[in-house]
Scaffold this motif. Structure first.
Motif, PDB file in Angstrom:
ATOM      1  N   ILE A 179      40.102  39.362  41.094  1.00  0.00           N
ATOM      2  CA  ILE A 179      40.354  38.094  39.481  1.00  0.00           C
ATOM      3  C   ILE A 179      41.140  37.232  39.706  1.00  0.00           C
ATOM      4  O   ILE A 179      40.374  36.302  40.137  1.00  0.00           O
ATOM      5  CB  ILE A 179      39.758  39.051  38.770  1.00  0.00           C
ATOM      6  N   PRO A 180      42.017  37.796  39.994  1.00  0.00           N
ATOM      7  CA  PRO A 180      43.247  36.703  39.725  1.00  0.00           C
ATOM      8  C   PRO A 180      42.612  35.564  41.350  1.00  0.00           C
ATOM      9  O   PRO A 180      43.011  33.922  41.060  1.00  0.00           O
ATOM     10  CB  PRO A 180      44.514  37.639  39.817  1.00  0.00           C
ATOM     11  N   LYS A 183      41.798  45.029  44.396  1.00  0.00           N
ATOM     12  CA  LYS A 183      42.425  45.226  43.068  1.00  0.00           C
ATOM     13  C   LYS A 183      42.991  43.812  42.381  1.00  0.00           C
ATOM     14  O   LYS A 183      42.641  43.388  41.541  1.00  0.00           O
ATOM     15  CB  LYS A 183      43.549  46.428  42.946  1.00  0.00           C
ATOM     16  N   TYR A 184      43.445  42.827  43.216  1.00  0.00           N
ATOM     17  CA  TYR A 184      43.243  41.491  42.608  1.00  0.00           C
ATOM     18  C   TYR A 184      42.045  40.372  43.422  1.00  0.00           C
ATOM     19  O   TYR A 184      42.892  39.256  43.199  1.00  0.00           O
ATOM     20  CB  TYR A 184      45.065  40.792  43.953  1.00  0.00           C
ATOM     21  N   VAL A 192      40.090  33.103  39.800  1.00  0.00           N
ATOM     22  CA  VAL A 192      40.857  32.064  39.735  1.00  0.00           C
ATOM     23  C   VAL A 192      41.836  31.466  40.345  1.00  0.00           C
ATOM     24  O   VAL A 192      41.596  30.318  40.050  1.00  0.00           O
ATOM     25  CB  VAL A 192      41.565  32.632  38.594  1.00  0.00           C
TER      26      VAL A 192
END
Lengths: 183, 478
Positions: free
Chosen positions: A157-158, A154-155, A161
């Motif tokens: 992408i963050p 779920k996380y 980044v």
């Protein structure tokens, strides 16, 4: 005897005291050591919340690596006398320096107290309104697996980044500390 | 493929890393301009790479990012603004001995951060995007390492920015505690069922969020860092801060407030109305006294944040359209203006308004284009700024906020004062008899000035296409 409450009180005291000392001590190396204590106390909170993995990461990364880097940075920086000298001052001067500031008097203290009061009111409200139950939920069987699953699905992408954020911060730190003409 | 949405970001990241590597092989004393041109090629590539994502809409990556008209519009705007900043930077970076590789790479990282921000559907994704943009901005602000002002600017910006981030995070944590989700759509759903929107706790969370964003967009009373930071930063970075950092924060606010906190509209729209009036008035009044053109534009950009907030006060689809159009017009206008200021500082004429004496005879293009940009900032036809203000005006009247529309009109009148002062200095200074030395138009700056000048006029004269685009953005409303 309520061991949990006792542990909580101990950790809270340690956290508040060491965090306060980080900003008020005149020895810069002491500040780094107090910072390590702050991180350890925080790891203790994670442990009390059964977040074992977070507690371990907190100790390894923050109390270990970050504080070691801070100490290295202090030693490698231009200042010869990195231990910091004790400031000659009277007792009243020390109290003034610790709780006030040069231009604003006790205003920072007042603001800090105000913010603390607001936070206490807010958190009391949270509990009173029943949004956050005071009863702990069932502890996760294996928090490491749960964190890994969330982080890489779920996380994702963050998470990716954040690696860019760290790179940008690193470049920025090098750029801002390097003097012109130095390569 | 779902990764189509991310291609522009991936392209820019790869180019940024490539620039860093290329800079490592740069020889001592070798010009770094080619790195800037490579960056522009990368940005153009990213602009083309927006294409595959056009058909995709809705939440992607488990609800972390979202693809819709708003995302598309502002990603394209960010890339275009990025190209303009690169163009105006190339000569400036050479002249001031700024390390080129790091400078251009950080600019690209900042743009990627902004793109993540405008595309975020989750407060967590938004936050990492915000930090990426912010950290890149801090470092860029301090790039003039031997300049005292630049160092002061970066310190003030960093401390205020870190505080603002902490405040935003605290607000987010309260919303998470209330609703159990960080998803923006999830917030909206939670307020529809169960969570009581009028609770004082919700208000506290809202106050924290608005105060944090207030810092980021330099709204009064959270604006104190802005003037010093804008003045001290390298001039192309001032342009970047006043457009990219501010604009991206506004876009995220649109999504968070209009979509996520839709149930609380009554509360935040009233607060924004008050903030808008204070911000535009204080910004405009303070700008009247400035001697330094960057400082003047810093206060002017504070005032413009006030105008944009009128859209939040109206809290309607019209308000959203107006803000979008206004940000577009403001971004292009500011880019053009700052390009001219960069040209002046490259020519050694300084940043004081006095240095603009007789500019009309030194370089007629710059002088006349500055007039066009000032007209746009004041809001006088036939420029884009006029139409932006008109749309916001319409929105505030439509939302029965006549007093707010009136405040906007009065403020536009005040702002004529300081813009006119500069124009007067440029045109009406007849003291010196002999013909002053000509200031040649350089290729890169000239290109920026022509592009932005033409766009500002197109936005004012043939606006229908862009109004249509802006009204598409309002589709995010539930």
């Amino acid at each position: 005897m309520n061991w949990e409450l006792l542990g909580f009180a101990f950790l809270t005291g340690m956290l508040l005291y060491s965090a306060f000392k980080v900003v008020t001590t005149t020895y810069i190396t002491h500040a780094a050591i107090y910072l390590a204590f702050t991180f350890v106390a925080l790891a203790g909170f994670f442990l009390m919340l059964s977040a074992n993995f977070l507690a371990a990461v907190q100790i390894l990364v923050y109390a270990g690596a970050v504080v070691a880097l801070v100490v290295f940075a202090i030693m490698l920086s231009q200042r010869q006398d990195y231990s910091g000298k004790p400031i000659e001052e009277t007792r009243t001067e020390k109290i003034e320096r610790t709780f006030g500031s040069q231009y604003w008097g006790a205003l920072p203290l007042v603001i800090a107290a105000g913010v603390a009061a607001i936070m206490i009111v807010i958190y009391r409200q949270v509990v009173a309104a029943g949004y956050w139950t005071s009863e702990p939920g069932p502890a996760l069987e294996d928090s490491t697996v749960a964190i890994a699953n969330e982080l890489f699905t779920k996380y994702l992408i963050p998470f990716e980044v954040v690696s860019l954020v760290l790179l940008a911060a690193m470049i920025g730190a090098i750029i801002l500390t390097k003097r012109e003409g130095q390569r | 493929m779902i990764f189509d949405v991310l291609i522009p970001e991936i392209v820019l990241t790869v180019v940024a890393l490539g620039l860093l590597l290329a800079a490592a092989w740069q020889k001592e004393g070798q010009s770094g301009s080619y790195l800037g041109y490579l960056g522009i090629v990368g940005l153009l590539g990213a602009l083309v790479a927006l294409w595959p994502a056009i058909g995709i809409s809705g939440e992607v990556f488990d609800g972390m990012l979202v693809a819709d008209e708003l995302t598309m519009f502002f990603k394209a705007l960010l890339i275009v603004v990025g190209i303009l900043v690169f163009l105006m930077s190339i000569e400036f970076v050479e002249k001031n001995h700024i390390p080129a590789g790091e400078y251009y790479a950080l600019l690209l990282f900042g743009i990627v951060g902004g793109m993540i921000m405008v595309a975020s559907a989750d407060l967590l994704a938004f936050y990492v995007g915000l930090e990426l943009l912010a950290i890149a901005s801090y470092a860029l602000t301090g790039m003039l390492r031997n300049d005292h002002k630049s160092q002061e600017a970066v310190l003030k910006y960093f401390l205020n920015g870190a505080l603002a981030s902490a405040i935003i995070l605290f607000g987010i944590s309260l919303f998470y505690g209330l609703t159990g989700t960080t998803s923006i759509q999830g917030l909206a759903d939670a307020f529809k069922v169960g969570v009581n929107g009028t609770d004082s706790l919700v208000m506290a969370a809202l106050v924290f969020l608005m105060a944090g964003f207030g810092f980021k967009i330099a709204a009064v009373p959270f604006h104190l860092w802005a003037a010093d930071t804008y003045e001290g930063a390298p001039t192309p970075i001032t342009a970047f801060l006043s457009v990219v950092s501010k604009g991206a924060a506004f876009v995220v606010m649109m999504r968070i407030f209009f979509v996520g906190l839709e149930s609380l509209t009554v509360n935040w729209s009233a607060a924004f109305a008050v903030l808008a009036v204070i911000t535009m008035t204080v910004g405009n009044l303070a700008a009247l006294w400035q001697k330094n053109i960057k400082r003047m534009l810093a206060y002017s950009s504070i005032a413009h944040a006030g105008y944009i907030m009128v859209g939040f006060a109206a809290a309607t689809a019209d308000g959203l359209t107006g803000m979008t159009y206004y940000i577009l017009a403001y971004a292009l206008t500011n880019m053009g203006l700052f390009a001219i200021i960069v040209a002046m500082s490259n020519a050694g004429l300084g940043e004081d308004i006095d240095g603009y004496k007789g500019l009309s005879r030194k370089n007629a293009l710059y002088a006349w284009m500055m007039v066009v940009f000032f007209l746009s900032l004041i809001g006088i036809p036939p420029t884009g700024g006029f139409l932006g203000k008109f749309l916001l005006f319409k929105a505030s009247i439509g939302a029965n906020l006549v007093w707010l529309a009136l405040a906007m009109a009065i403020n536009s009148a005040i702002s004529v004062g300081y813009y006119y002062g500069v124009v007067k200095t440029m045109f009406l200074n007849e003291e010196e008899e002999e013909e002053p030395q000509k200031l040649p138009t350089t290729a890169n700056i000239g290109l920026v000035v022509w592009i932005t000048g033409a766009m500002v006029l197109v936005l004012g004269i043939l606006p229908s296409f862009f109004i249509e685009l802006s009204s598409q953005v309002a589709k995010i409303l539930p």
